[in-house]
Design an enzyme around this catalytic site. Structure first.
Site, PDB file in Angstrom:
ATOM      1  N   SER A  42       0.844  -1.201   0.000  1.00  0.00           N
ATOM      2  CA  SER A  42       0.000   0.000   0.000  1.00  0.00           C
ATOM      3  C   SER A  42       0.877   1.249   0.000  1.00  0.00           C
ATOM      4  O   SER A  42       0.413   2.340  -0.306  1.00  0.00           O
ATOM      5  CB  SER A  42      -0.921   0.010   1.227  1.00  0.00           C
ATOM      6  N   LYS A 109       4.050 -11.839   2.719  1.00  0.00           N
ATOM      7  CA  LYS A 109       2.618 -11.972   2.416  1.00  0.00           C
ATOM      8  C   LYS A 109       2.423 -11.974   0.907  1.00  0.00           C
ATOM      9  O   LYS A 109       3.036 -11.153   0.202  1.00  0.00           O
ATOM     10  CB  LYS A 109       1.822 -10.821   3.053  1.00  0.00           C
ATOM     11  N   GLU A 176      -9.629  -9.390   3.204  1.00  0.00           N
ATOM     12  CA  GLU A 176      -9.877  -7.975   2.861  1.00  0.00           C
ATOM     13  C   GLU A 176     -11.258  -7.800   2.234  1.00  0.00           C
ATOM     14  O   GLU A 176     -11.589  -8.440   1.223  1.00  0.00           O
ATOM     15  CB  GLU A 176      -8.774  -7.459   1.914  1.00  0.00           C
TER      16      GLU A 176
END
Ligand code: KIV
Length: 257
Positions: A42, A109, A176
């Site tokens: 992000s 991840k 998510e």
């Protein structure tokens, strides 16, 4: 491994707290409050204004992670593998090994379930701990971000992906933007923890982008709660400094050699 076991032990006992960090000074403060510090890709949109996390490079992730590492004393440090760095077993292993070696993080991840299960299996077989991530996958989204679990096909895929990731050894899964009832069902079905982002209180833990919750990054995403208006504090300090420089109040003798 001890740190990962600690995360696993929290299942059905206490909530897991996870936040993103992109640099040392933030990591130092974040580390005091979280179980997992995530160097999320992000950072592409938050720091670089990229239109998509797909533009984030391995070098950018490694450089930010090296800085974050300096700030971490106790939490588990996880680094996102950027887009196109885990297309094959060979590339996934080479890049994950590079991330672990250069940043000294604890785990990586990867975004996806069945589609990337071969790579995940290969990493875990080669002793690289993996945090899964299903539901809305920013690296795969073209266009608008939408919640997941709205129809039977999506629900089946989410549940199957979660079970498949668990079977292949991920230590936890980020969910998510997964519909509340499905996040609950997945969390109850799994022995490993789920970490939600926009996926309700039913998950075993929660993750947010730190810059969003402290008000440094302006966003109107539904799942973000703004806990602080840090911009206000920054501005008041900077304004004072500028005023004192212009009025020759700073520096005083005390601040001069
Ligand atoms: O990139 C990121 O920061 C993330 C979390 C928000 C889950 O993947």
């Amino acid at each position: 491994m001890k740190k990962i076991q600690k995360i696993l032990n929290k299942k059905n006992k206490s909530k897991i707290v996870c936040l993103t960090a992109y640099s040392k000074n933030f990591a130092e403060e974040i580390d005091k409050h979280v179980d997992i510090t995530l160097v999320g890709d992000s950072l592409g949109s938050v720091l670089y204004n990229y239109s998509s996390t797909r533009k984030v490079t391995l070098t950018e992730m490694i450089n930010h992670s090296k800085s974050v590492r300096l700030g971490i004393k106790k939490s588990l440090m996880v680094v996102d593998m950027p887009y196109k760095t885990y297309d094959t077993n060979k590339s996934a292993f080479k890049n994950a090994k590079k991330i672990l070696k250069e940043t000294k993080c604890d785990a990586v991840k990867l975004e996806g379930g069945k589609k990337i299960i071969k790579q995940i299996k290969f990493l875990i077989k080669n002793k690289i701990p993996v945090l899964g991530h299903i539901g809305l996958l920013p690296q795969s989204v073209k266009g608008k971000f939408k919640s997941k679990g709205k129809n039977i096909k999506e629900i089946r895929q989410l549940i199957n992906d979660a079970l498949l990731l668990q079977k292949n050894g991920v230590f936890a899964i980020v969910l998510e933007c997964v519909k509340t009832s499905i996040a609950k069902e997945i969390t109850e079905k799994l022995d490993i923890p789920t970490i939600g982002i926009g996926s309700s209180v039913n998950c075993d833990g929660q993750v947010l982008v730190t810059d969003d919750l402290i008000g440094l990054n302006e966003t109107n995403i539904k799942f973000v709660k703004k806990y602080l208006n840090l911009k206000k504090y920054i501005n008041s300090g900077l304004k004072k400094f500028a005023l004192e420089v212009r009025s020759k109040k700073y520096p005083t003798k005390k601040h001069s050699y």
